[in-house]
Design an enzyme around this catalytic site. Sequence first.
Site, PDB file in Angstrom:
ATOM      1  N   HIS A   7      45.847 -60.002  33.498  1.00 14.82           N
ATOM      2  CA  HIS A   7      44.537 -60.094  32.862  1.00 14.82           C
ATOM      3  C   HIS A   7      44.146 -58.776  32.197  1.00 14.82           C
ATOM      4  CE1 HIS A   7      39.953 -60.452  33.419  1.00 14.82           C
ATOM      5  NE2 HIS A   7      40.288 -61.331  32.491  1.00 14.82           N
ATOM      6  N   GLU A  34      47.232 -61.515  29.138  1.00 13.82           N
ATOM      7  CA  GLU A  34      46.031 -62.031  28.479  1.00 13.82           C
ATOM      8  C   GLU A  34      45.336 -60.848  27.844  1.00 13.82           C
ATOM      9  OE1 GLU A  34      41.626 -62.746  28.323  1.00 13.82           O
ATOM     10  OE2 GLU A  34      42.755 -61.259  29.470  1.00 13.82           O
ATOM     11  N   ASP A  36      42.049 -59.709  24.706  1.00 11.62           N
ATOM     12  CA  ASP A  36      40.867 -60.139  23.958  1.00 11.62           C
ATOM     13  C   ASP A  36      40.867 -59.494  22.581  1.00 11.62           C
ATOM     14  OD1 ASP A  36      39.314 -61.253  26.458  1.00 11.62           O
ATOM     15  OD2 ASP A  36      39.932 -59.225  27.002  1.00 11.62           O
ATOM     16  N   HIS A  49      37.526 -56.165  25.233  1.00 10.57           N
ATOM     17  CA  HIS A  49      36.812 -57.288  25.839  1.00 10.57           C
ATOM     18  C   HIS A  49      35.339 -57.336  25.467  1.00 10.57           C
ATOM     19  CE1 HIS A  49      34.531 -59.344  29.055  1.00 10.57           C
ATOM     20  NE2 HIS A  49      35.534 -60.201  29.020  1.00 10.57           N
ATOM     21  N   GLU A 110      42.714 -64.259  23.568  1.00 11.11           N
ATOM     22  CA  GLU A 110      41.361 -64.804  23.665  1.00 11.11           C
ATOM     23  C   GLU A 110      40.530 -64.330  22.480  1.00 11.11           C
ATOM     24  OE1 GLU A 110      37.244 -64.603  26.266  1.00 11.11           O
ATOM     25  OE2 GLU A 110      39.130 -64.129  27.282  1.00 11.11           O
TER      26      GLU A 110
END
Length: 245
Positions: A7, A34, A36, A49, A110
């Site tokens: 993450h 993952e 962003d 993020h 994301e």
Amino acid sequence: MTKIFAHRGFKGNYPENTMIAFEHALHSGADGIELDVQLTKDGRLAVIHDEKLNRTTNMKGLVKDYTYEELKRGDASHSFYEETGAVTIPLLEEVLELVTQRSSFMINIELKNSIYRYPGIEEKVKEQIEHFQIEDRVLVSSFHHGSLALFHKLMPHIELAVLTMDVIHQPDMYLKTIPAKGYHPNIKGAGVTKEVVSALHADQQVIRPFTVNSEKQIKNMLTLGVDGIFTDFPDRAVKIREEMK
């Protein structure tokens, strides 16, 4: 087998969404990362993020109000400065250049566009996916489900995933309206049950809860047979998965 996603890189041990975090994630035993993405003032895909810079950098204000060259002058090490020294906010292309060196390593991008829409972000992410030829190992997620519907029109063969902080009633049915294959619920909600997992799997859909950090949470999710988990401690999750085989 449940896939383990690091993450925001290896957020538990390194500054989130930075190259050093992704480098360590790559060698942690995780199956993927993952990250962003947001758009800078000059339309670059910055990996960060928060919409505000305040928490993770020594800068203030909004990502969207700075050019990437301006953002590069900041330090994104935040609480890890003593361990890592100053680090910069990377571009999506830099991260993809790194992780594509390892075949089969998965990438969850994301789209951070639920607060600021960032018109055109879908097209720019599409360009990067095509440039690095990662169509077979990328998935795109967002809390902005309308953005996912748009992305499906741009790249109908790419796996999409719905992010939610709340419980979605009959998520298997909801995913079909976008359409998306993945359901990414918050682990703190009440939406990750054996019944939900079974219903999604019956429709050839997948569930990957976030953020799964404690030993108890990891074991529970592995026992339920979820398709993947997002964790700040990928090394811990990999170890537990091996022990439970």
